[in-house]
Design a protein around this motif. Structure first.
Motif, PDB file in Angstrom:
ATOM      1  N   MET A 171      15.613  27.790 -18.517  1.00 18.74           N
ATOM      2  CA  MET A 171      15.319  27.011 -17.014  1.00 18.74           C
ATOM      3  C   MET A 171      14.602  25.899 -17.846  1.00 18.74           C
ATOM      4  SD  MET A 171      12.759  27.272 -13.969  1.00 18.74           S
ATOM      5  CE  MET A 171      12.727  28.847 -14.377  1.00 18.74           C
ATOM      6  N   ALA A 172      14.837  24.536 -17.650  1.00 21.50           N
ATOM      7  CA  ALA A 172      14.183  23.503 -17.971  1.00 21.50           C
ATOM      8  C   ALA A 172      13.028  23.262 -17.116  1.00 21.50           C
ATOM      9  CB  ALA A 172      15.114  22.196 -17.971  1.00 21.50           C
ATOM     10  N   TYR A 173      11.986  22.456 -17.307  1.00 18.60           N
ATOM     11  CA  TYR A 173      10.858  21.887 -16.366  1.00 18.60           C
ATOM     12  C   TYR A 173      10.881  20.456 -16.373  1.00 18.60           C
ATOM     13  CZ  TYR A 173       8.253  21.416 -20.864  1.00 18.60           C
ATOM     14  OH  TYR A 173       7.863  21.141 -22.049  1.00 18.60           O
ATOM     15  N   ILE A 174      10.260  19.942 -15.544  1.00 19.06           N
ATOM     16  CA  ILE A 174       9.920  18.689 -15.407  1.00 19.06           C
ATOM     17  C   ILE A 174       8.798  18.054 -16.025  1.00 19.06           C
ATOM     18  CG2 ILE A 174       9.575  16.720 -13.423  1.00 19.06           C
ATOM     19  CD1 ILE A 174      11.268  18.647 -11.450  1.00 19.06           C
ATOM     20  N   GLN A 175       8.866  17.121 -16.768  1.00 22.72           N
ATOM     21  CA  GLN A 175       7.972  16.406 -17.595  1.00 22.72           C
ATOM     22  C   GLN A 175       7.194  15.162 -16.637  1.00 22.72           C
ATOM     23  OE1 GLN A 175       9.656  15.832 -21.234  1.00 22.72           O
ATOM     24  NE2 GLN A 175       8.164  17.334 -22.187  1.00 22.72           N
ATOM     25  N   ARG A 176       8.337  14.583 -16.030  1.00 20.99           N
ATOM     26  CA  ARG A 176       7.481  13.278 -15.499  1.00 20.99           C
ATOM     27  C   ARG A 176       8.869  12.847 -14.237  1.00 20.99           C
ATOM     28  NH1 ARG A 176      10.115   8.371 -16.463  1.00 20.99           N
ATOM     29  NH2 ARG A 176      11.696   8.560 -18.461  1.00 20.99           N
ATOM     30  N   PHE A 177       8.319  12.044 -13.335  1.00 19.30           N
ATOM     31  CA  PHE A 177       9.266  11.892 -12.231  1.00 19.30           C
ATOM     32  C   PHE A 177       9.505  10.339 -12.367  1.00 19.30           C
ATOM     33  CE2 PHE A 177       6.949  15.523 -10.466  1.00 19.30           C
ATOM     34  CZ  PHE A 177       8.371  16.152  -9.816  1.00 19.30           C
ATOM     35  N   ASP A 178      10.759  10.092 -12.217  1.00 19.36           N
ATOM     36  CA  ASP A 178      11.330   8.633 -11.781  1.00 19.36           C
ATOM     37  C   ASP A 178      11.299   8.383 -10.223  1.00 19.36           C
ATOM     38  OD1 ASP A 178      11.419   8.085 -14.608  1.00 19.36           O
ATOM     39  OD2 ASP A 178      13.611   8.799 -14.513  1.00 19.36           O
ATOM     40  N   VAL A 179      10.610   7.267  -9.857  1.00 18.25           N
ATOM     41  CA  VAL A 179      10.489   7.125  -8.487  1.00 18.25           C
ATOM     42  C   VAL A 179      11.742   6.172  -8.147  1.00 18.25           C
ATOM     43  CG1 VAL A 179       8.950   6.034  -6.380  1.00 18.25           C
ATOM     44  CG2 VAL A 179       7.934   7.491  -8.471  1.00 18.25           C
ATOM     45  N   LYS A 180      12.411   6.732  -7.158  1.00 15.61           N
ATOM     46  CA  LYS A 180      13.548   6.119  -6.646  1.00 15.61           C
ATOM     47  C   LYS A 180      13.300   5.536  -5.184  1.00 15.61           C
ATOM     48  CE  LYS A 180      15.981   7.126 -10.132  1.00 15.61           C
ATOM     49  NZ  LYS A 180      16.726   6.549 -11.163  1.00 15.61           N
ATOM     50  N   ASP A 181      14.136   4.794  -4.567  1.00 19.78           N
ATOM     51  CA  ASP A 181      14.288   4.162  -3.212  1.00 19.78           C
ATOM     52  C   ASP A 181      14.985   5.332  -2.438  1.00 19.78           C
ATOM     53  OD1 ASP A 181      12.827   2.040  -3.445  1.00 19.78           O
ATOM     54  OD2 ASP A 181      15.009   0.924  -3.837  1.00 19.78           O
ATOM     55  N   GLN A 182      14.431   5.488  -0.920  1.00 17.53           N
ATOM     56  CA  GLN A 182      15.315   6.474  -0.229  1.00 17.53           C
ATOM     57  C   GLN A 182      16.652   6.409  -0.373  1.00 17.53           C
ATOM     58  OE1 GLN A 182      13.367   6.885   3.674  1.00 17.53           O
ATOM     59  NE2 GLN A 182      15.053   7.607   4.753  1.00 17.53           N
ATOM     60  N   GLY A 183      17.306   5.355  -0.252  1.00 20.04           N
ATOM     61  CA  GLY A 183      18.684   5.267  -0.473  1.00 20.04           C
ATOM     62  C   GLY A 183      19.057   5.804   0.760  1.00 20.04           C
ATOM     63  N   GLN A 184      20.306   6.642   0.577  1.00 20.50           N
ATOM     64  CA  GLN A 184      21.195   7.319   1.695  1.00 20.50           C
ATOM     65  C   GLN A 184      20.750   8.684   2.106  1.00 20.50           C
ATOM     66  OE1 GLN A 184      23.876   5.936   3.096  1.00 20.50           O
ATOM     67  NE2 GLN A 184      23.448   3.792   1.753  1.00 20.50           N
ATOM     68  N   GLN A 185      19.423   9.066   1.644  1.00 22.01           N
ATOM     69  CA  GLN A 185      18.864  10.308   2.176  1.00 22.01           C
ATOM     70  C   GLN A 185      18.827  10.568   3.843  1.00 22.01           C
ATOM     71  OE1 GLN A 185      18.398  12.810  -0.198  1.00 22.01           O
ATOM     72  NE2 GLN A 185      19.246  11.362  -1.549  1.00 22.01           N
ATOM     73  N   ARG A 186      19.253  11.613   4.165  1.00 15.52           N
ATOM     74  CA  ARG A 186      19.026  12.015   5.690  1.00 15.52           C
ATOM     75  C   ARG A 186      17.949  12.945   5.941  1.00 15.52           C
ATOM     76  NH1 ARG A 186      25.145  13.413   5.933  1.00 15.52           N
ATOM     77  NH2 ARG A 186      25.454  12.128   4.034  1.00 15.52           N
ATOM     78  N   PRO A 187      17.792  13.004   7.173  1.00 14.70           N
ATOM     79  CA  PRO A 187      16.445  14.135   7.318  1.00 14.70           C
ATOM     80  C   PRO A 187      17.337  15.425   7.364  1.00 14.70           C
ATOM     81  CG  PRO A 187      16.741  12.329   9.222  1.00 14.70           C
ATOM     82  CD  PRO A 187      17.864  12.167   8.126  1.00 14.70           C
ATOM     83  N   GLN A 188      16.327  16.418   7.214  1.00 17.09           N
ATOM     84  CA  GLN A 188      16.976  17.829   6.936  1.00 17.09           C
ATOM     85  C   GLN A 188      16.758  18.365   8.166  1.00 17.09           C
ATOM     86  OE1 GLN A 188      18.522  19.595   4.633  1.00 17.09           O
ATOM     87  NE2 GLN A 188      18.351  17.741   2.959  1.00 17.09           N
ATOM     88  N   ALA A 189      17.549  19.285   8.832  1.00 20.45           N
ATOM     89  CA  ALA A 189      17.573  20.081  10.090  1.00 20.45           C
ATOM     90  C   ALA A 189      16.487  21.127   9.975  1.00 20.45           C
ATOM     91  CB  ALA A 189      18.793  20.148  10.648  1.00 20.45           C
ATOM     92  N   GLU A 190      16.719  21.789   8.954  1.00 22.22           N
ATOM     93  CA  GLU A 190      15.723  23.114   9.138  1.00 22.22           C
ATOM     94  C   GLU A 190      14.909  23.311   8.147  1.00 22.22           C
ATOM     95  OE1 GLU A 190      17.186  27.817   8.339  1.00 22.22           O
ATOM     96  OE2 GLU A 190      18.808  26.276   8.076  1.00 22.22           O
ATOM     97  N   ALA A 191      13.736  23.641   8.411  1.00 21.33           N
ATOM     98  CA  ALA A 191      12.646  23.937   7.482  1.00 21.33           C
ATOM     99  C   ALA A 191      12.618  25.587   6.879  1.00 21.33           C
ATOM    100  CB  ALA A 191      11.257  23.728   8.322  1.00 21.33           C
ATOM    101  N   ILE A 192      12.393  25.679   5.640  1.00 23.36           N
ATOM    102  CA  ILE A 192      12.158  27.141   4.897  1.00 23.36           C
ATOM    103  C   ILE A 192      10.837  27.317   4.496  1.00 23.36           C
ATOM    104  CG2 ILE A 192      14.611  27.026   4.563  1.00 23.36           C
ATOM    105  CD1 ILE A 192      14.000  26.281   1.590  1.00 23.36           C
ATOM    106  N   HIS A 193      10.793  28.449   4.168  1.00 23.27           N
ATOM    107  CA  HIS A 193       9.295  28.837   3.312  1.00 23.27           C
ATOM    108  C   HIS A 193       9.690  28.662   1.839  1.00 23.27           C
ATOM    109  CE1 HIS A 193       7.844  30.701   7.127  1.00 23.27           C
ATOM    110  NE2 HIS A 193       7.213  29.771   6.996  1.00 23.27           N
ATOM    111  N   GLY A 194       8.745  28.495   0.990  1.00 24.98           N
ATOM    112  CA  GLY A 194       8.882  28.423  -0.398  1.00 24.98           C
ATOM    113  C   GLY A 194       7.540  29.402  -1.229  1.00 24.98           C
ATOM    114  N   ASP A 195       8.062  29.949  -2.238  1.00 26.23           N
ATOM    115  CA  ASP A 195       7.022  30.373  -3.093  1.00 26.23           C
ATOM    116  C   ASP A 195       6.477  29.518  -4.385  1.00 26.23           C
ATOM    117  OD1 ASP A 195       7.458  33.050  -1.429  1.00 26.23           O
ATOM    118  OD2 ASP A 195       9.105  33.262  -2.972  1.00 26.23           O
ATOM    119  N   LEU A 196       5.196  29.474  -4.314  1.00 28.20           N
ATOM    120  CA  LEU A 196       4.328  28.694  -5.385  1.00 28.20           C
ATOM    121  C   LEU A 196       3.939  29.773  -6.306  1.00 28.20           C
ATOM    122  CD1 LEU A 196       3.170  25.586  -5.728  1.00 28.20           C
ATOM    123  CD2 LEU A 196       1.326  27.229  -5.895  1.00 28.20           C
ATOM    124  N   ILE A 197       4.436  29.525  -7.608  1.00 26.35           N
ATOM    125  CA  ILE A 197       3.763  30.657  -8.642  1.00 26.35           C
ATOM    126  C   ILE A 197       3.084  29.909  -9.641  1.00 26.35           C
ATOM    127  CG2 ILE A 197       4.443  32.268 -10.066  1.00 26.35           C
ATOM    128  CD1 ILE A 197       7.281  32.466  -8.631  1.00 26.35           C
TER     129      ILE A 197
END
Length: 79
Positions: free
Chosen positions: A1-27
């Motif tokens: 598995m790869a890991y993220i070293q840095r983020f490139d900030v982008k505009d919102q573009g065509q992103q749409r709202p998500q209808a469902e929320a979920i839970h996540g695990d933080l490790i």
């Protein structure tokens, strides 16, 4: 598995709202002094295998600090 070293900030573009929320695990990971934060999700409750891991994102320290800084700015939390 790869890991993220840095983020490139982008505009919102065509992103749409998500209808469902979920839970996540933080490790919090530590491999011989190399530390990472990992977020795992198991997907929506509509999946055939609801507990099966769907996605994971692993950040090194630099990416985590960048994410915190960008998030604080976006949500107006900078003092």
């Amino acid at each position: 598995m790869a890991y993220i070293q840095r983020f490139d900030v982008k505009d919102q573009g065509q992103q749409r709202p998500q209808a469902e929320a979920i839970h996540g695990d933080l490790i919090a990971l530590d491999f011989n002094g190399s530390k990472f934060i990992q977020i795992n999700t198991a997907g929506s409750m509509n999946r055939q295998e609801t507990k099966k891991q769907s996605q994971n994102i692993r950040l090194d320290e630099a990416a985590f600090l960048q994410l915190v800084k960008l998030g604080r700015k976006h949500f107006g939390l900078d003092a």
